[in-house]
Write a protein that holds these residues in place. Structure first.
Motif, PDB file in Angstrom:
ATOM      1  N   ILE A 171      49.598  84.990  82.519  1.00 43.43           N
ATOM      2  CA  ILE A 171      48.327  85.471  81.984  1.00 43.43           C
ATOM      3  C   ILE A 171      47.553  86.237  83.058  1.00 43.43           C
ATOM      4  O   ILE A 171      47.465  85.794  84.204  1.00 43.43           O
ATOM      5  CB  ILE A 171      47.497  84.313  81.395  1.00 43.43           C
ATOM      6  CG1 ILE A 171      46.352  84.839  80.543  1.00 43.43           C
ATOM      7  CG2 ILE A 171      47.032  83.371  82.476  1.00 43.43           C
ATOM      8  CD1 ILE A 171      45.676  83.770  79.696  1.00 43.43           C
ATOM      9  N   GLU A 196      43.944  87.977  84.355  1.00 46.41           N
ATOM     10  CA  GLU A 196      42.542  87.593  84.224  1.00 46.41           C
ATOM     11  C   GLU A 196      41.821  88.384  83.132  1.00 46.41           C
ATOM     12  O   GLU A 196      40.968  87.839  82.440  1.00 46.41           O
ATOM     13  CB  GLU A 196      41.804  87.733  85.556  1.00 46.41           C
ATOM     14  CG  GLU A 196      40.373  87.219  85.512  1.00 46.41           C
ATOM     15  CD  GLU A 196      40.211  85.810  84.912  1.00 46.41           C
ATOM     16  OE1 GLU A 196      39.250  85.614  84.128  1.00 46.41           O
ATOM     17  OE2 GLU A 196      41.025  84.917  85.204  1.00 46.41           O
ATOM     18  N   ALA A 228      42.640  86.700  79.905  1.00 43.60           N
ATOM     19  CA  ALA A 228      41.924  85.428  79.825  1.00 43.60           C
ATOM     20  C   ALA A 228      40.463  85.666  79.454  1.00 43.60           C
ATOM     21  O   ALA A 228      39.895  84.938  78.627  1.00 43.60           O
ATOM     22  CB  ALA A 228      42.033  84.663  81.141  1.00 43.60           C
ATOM     23  N   GLU A 229      39.864  86.700  80.023  1.00 47.23           N
ATOM     24  CA  GLU A 229      38.469  87.021  79.713  1.00 47.23           C
ATOM     25  C   GLU A 229      38.324  87.478  78.262  1.00 47.23           C
ATOM     26  O   GLU A 229      37.385  87.084  77.565  1.00 47.23           O
ATOM     27  CB  GLU A 229      37.939  88.084  80.668  1.00 47.23           C
ATOM     28  CG  GLU A 229      36.477  88.417  80.458  1.00 47.23           C
ATOM     29  CD  GLU A 229      35.535  87.236  80.683  1.00 47.23           C
ATOM     30  OE1 GLU A 229      34.407  87.286  80.165  1.00 47.23           O
ATOM     31  OE2 GLU A 229      35.911  86.274  81.383  1.00 47.23           O
ATOM     32  N   ARG A 254      38.454  84.409  76.109  1.00 46.84           N
ATOM     33  CA  ARG A 254      37.203  83.637  76.145  1.00 46.84           C
ATOM     34  C   ARG A 254      36.137  84.275  75.254  1.00 46.84           C
ATOM     35  O   ARG A 254      35.432  83.583  74.515  1.00 46.84           O
ATOM     36  CB  ARG A 254      36.691  83.521  77.577  1.00 46.84           C
ATOM     37  CG  ARG A 254      37.496  82.595  78.451  1.00 46.84           C
ATOM     38  CD  ARG A 254      36.883  82.467  79.856  1.00 46.84           C
ATOM     39  NE  ARG A 254      37.880  81.972  80.760  1.00 46.84           N
ATOM     40  CZ  ARG A 254      38.573  82.707  81.641  1.00 46.84           C
ATOM     41  NH1 ARG A 254      38.341  84.000  81.768  1.00 46.84           N
ATOM     42  NH2 ARG A 254      39.481  82.144  82.401  1.00 46.84           N
ATOM     43  N   ARG A 311      37.296  83.889  71.560  1.00 50.29           N
ATOM     44  CA  ARG A 311      37.209  82.464  71.226  1.00 50.29           C
ATOM     45  C   ARG A 311      35.765  82.065  70.941  1.00 50.29           C
ATOM     46  O   ARG A 311      35.456  81.476  69.906  1.00 50.29           O
ATOM     47  CB  ARG A 311      37.759  81.658  72.401  1.00 50.29           C
ATOM     48  CG  ARG A 311      37.574  80.163  72.311  1.00 50.29           C
ATOM     49  CD  ARG A 311      37.750  79.501  73.663  1.00 50.29           C
ATOM     50  NE  ARG A 311      36.612  79.797  74.537  1.00 50.29           N
ATOM     51  CZ  ARG A 311      36.645  79.676  75.857  1.00 50.29           C
ATOM     52  NH1 ARG A 311      37.747  79.277  76.481  1.00 50.29           N
ATOM     53  NH2 ARG A 311      35.584  79.936  76.573  1.00 50.29           N
ATOM     54  N   TYR A 319      48.511  86.514  71.205  1.00 55.08           N
ATOM     55  CA  TYR A 319      47.236  85.848  71.436  1.00 55.08           C
ATOM     56  C   TYR A 319      46.140  86.188  70.440  1.00 55.08           C
ATOM     57  O   TYR A 319      45.294  85.321  70.157  1.00 55.08           O
ATOM     58  CB  TYR A 319      46.800  85.874  72.899  1.00 55.08           C
ATOM     59  CG  TYR A 319      46.191  87.101  73.506  1.00 55.08           C
ATOM     60  CD1 TYR A 319      44.954  87.591  73.098  1.00 55.08           C
ATOM     61  CD2 TYR A 319      46.806  87.720  74.582  1.00 55.08           C
ATOM     62  CE1 TYR A 319      44.371  88.671  73.719  1.00 55.08           C
ATOM     63  CE2 TYR A 319      46.230  88.800  75.213  1.00 55.08           C
ATOM     64  CZ  TYR A 319      45.000  89.278  74.780  1.00 55.08           C
ATOM     65  OH  TYR A 319      44.407  90.337  75.412  1.00 55.08           O
ATOM     66  N   GLN A 368      50.029  79.272  78.000  1.00 57.53           N
ATOM     67  CA  GLN A 368      48.924  79.530  78.929  1.00 57.53           C
ATOM     68  C   GLN A 368      47.766  80.245  78.227  1.00 57.53           C
ATOM     69  O   GLN A 368      46.600  80.065  78.594  1.00 57.53           O
ATOM     70  CB  GLN A 368      49.419  80.327  80.140  1.00 57.53           C
ATOM     71  CG  GLN A 368      49.997  81.676  79.783  1.00 57.53           C
ATOM     72  CD  GLN A 368      50.791  82.304  80.900  1.00 57.53           C
ATOM     73  OE1 GLN A 368      50.454  82.131  82.067  1.00 57.53           O
ATOM     74  NE2 GLN A 368      51.826  83.061  80.539  1.00 57.53           N
ATOM     75  N   PHE A 369      48.052  81.025  77.199  1.00 52.83           N
ATOM     76  CA  PHE A 369      47.013  81.681  76.421  1.00 52.83           C
ATOM     77  C   PHE A 369      46.305  80.644  75.539  1.00 52.83           C
ATOM     78  O   PHE A 369      45.078  80.662  75.412  1.00 52.83           O
ATOM     79  CB  PHE A 369      47.605  82.822  75.581  1.00 52.83           C
ATOM     80  CG  PHE A 369      48.163  83.923  76.421  1.00 52.83           C
ATOM     81  CD1 PHE A 369      47.385  85.025  76.756  1.00 52.83           C
ATOM     82  CD2 PHE A 369      49.453  83.867  76.922  1.00 52.83           C
ATOM     83  CE1 PHE A 369      47.882  86.046  77.545  1.00 52.83           C
ATOM     84  CE2 PHE A 369      49.971  84.875  77.723  1.00 52.83           C
ATOM     85  CZ  PHE A 369      49.176  85.966  78.036  1.00 52.83           C
ATOM     86  N   ASP A 382      46.024  77.553  76.283  1.00 50.62           N
ATOM     87  CA  ASP A 382      45.232  76.721  77.191  1.00 50.62           C
ATOM     88  C   ASP A 382      43.819  77.278  77.362  1.00 50.62           C
ATOM     89  O   ASP A 382      42.854  76.510  77.433  1.00 50.62           O
ATOM     90  CB  ASP A 382      45.911  76.592  78.551  1.00 50.62           C
ATOM     91  CG  ASP A 382      47.155  75.712  78.502  1.00 50.62           C
ATOM     92  OD1 ASP A 382      47.334  74.959  77.518  1.00 50.62           O
ATOM     93  OD2 ASP A 382      47.967  75.810  79.447  1.00 50.62           O
ATOM     94  N   VAL A 383      43.690  78.596  77.438  1.00 55.40           N
ATOM     95  CA  VAL A 383      42.358  79.218  77.543  1.00 55.40           C
ATOM     96  C   VAL A 383      41.574  78.973  76.259  1.00 55.40           C
ATOM     97  O   VAL A 383      40.390  78.626  76.292  1.00 55.40           O
ATOM     98  CB  VAL A 383      42.462  80.727  77.840  1.00 55.40           C
ATOM     99  CG1 VAL A 383      41.103  81.406  77.761  1.00 55.40           C
ATOM    100  CG2 VAL A 383      43.102  80.960  79.207  1.00 55.40           C
ATOM    101  N   GLU A 393      40.032  75.399  75.578  1.00 58.60           N
ATOM    102  CA  GLU A 393      38.858  74.970  76.343  1.00 58.60           C
ATOM    103  C   GLU A 393      37.676  74.747  75.397  1.00 58.60           C
ATOM    104  O   GLU A 393      36.710  74.076  75.750  1.00 58.60           O
ATOM    105  CB  GLU A 393      38.487  76.012  77.399  1.00 58.60           C
ATOM    106  CG  GLU A 393      39.508  76.131  78.520  1.00 58.60           C
ATOM    107  CD  GLU A 393      39.278  77.337  79.413  1.00 58.60           C
ATOM    108  OE1 GLU A 393      38.316  78.107  79.184  1.00 58.60           O
ATOM    109  OE2 GLU A 393      40.079  77.525  80.350  1.00 58.60           O
TER     110      GLU A 393
END
Length: 152
Positions: free
Chosen positions: A32, A34, A37-38, A41, A44, A72, A110-111, A113-114, A117
């Protein structure tokens, strides 16, 4: 600099059958990044806020138009969508996506996992692979043909 002639290239003019989704995933999604991941977030939190404050009646359907070999966006829709369509033009990407539906590859964890959260993802009621398998349908199609589904 992009040449002016490339601006007129249509999606249907690209040799998508020769696209290598595995190489693309290896380069972009094995680990993943950053920025991804952003994005996750932001999406999400937006979805969680939207569905917390919006009264929805009946099942919600989601669509990812031009999915490519990227899971994702569909993972981000799992808590709210009874059905999720992955609409993809490239036959190579369609084959990749179809191969991921029953049990997607471990790199997509791993996606998730973000996403998890947030409580909405943790309280899915089943594992994400099971939910993904039940909700996701892959369809080969063209963005420019969607007009015939107007109002849906």
């Amino acid at each position: 600099m992009t040449s002016r002639s490339s601006w007129n290239t249509r999606n249907s003019d690209v040799a998508w059958a020769k696209f290598d989704p595995i190489a693309y995933v290896d380069h972009n999604y094995r680990c993943i990044q950053e920025d991804d991941a952003e994005i996750l977030r932001i999406v999400r939190d937006h979805f969680a806020d939207h569905f917390r404050t919006t009264d929805t009646t009946g099942p919600v359907s989601g669509i990812d138009v031009g999915s490519g070999p990227n899971l994702y966006p569909a993972l981000a829709m799992l808590p709210w969508c009874e059905e999720i369509t992955l609409l993809e033009y490239s036959p190579a990407n369609v084959r990749y996506l179809e191969g991921q539906v029953m049990s997607y590859d471990a790199n997509w964890d791993q996606f998730w996992d973000v996403l998890r959260e947030h409580e909405a993802y943790r309280s899915l009621g089943m594992g994400p692979r099971d939910r993904f398998c039940r909700a996701v349908e892959v369809k080969e199609g063209d963005l420019f043909d969607l007009a015939r589904h107007e109002g849906r």
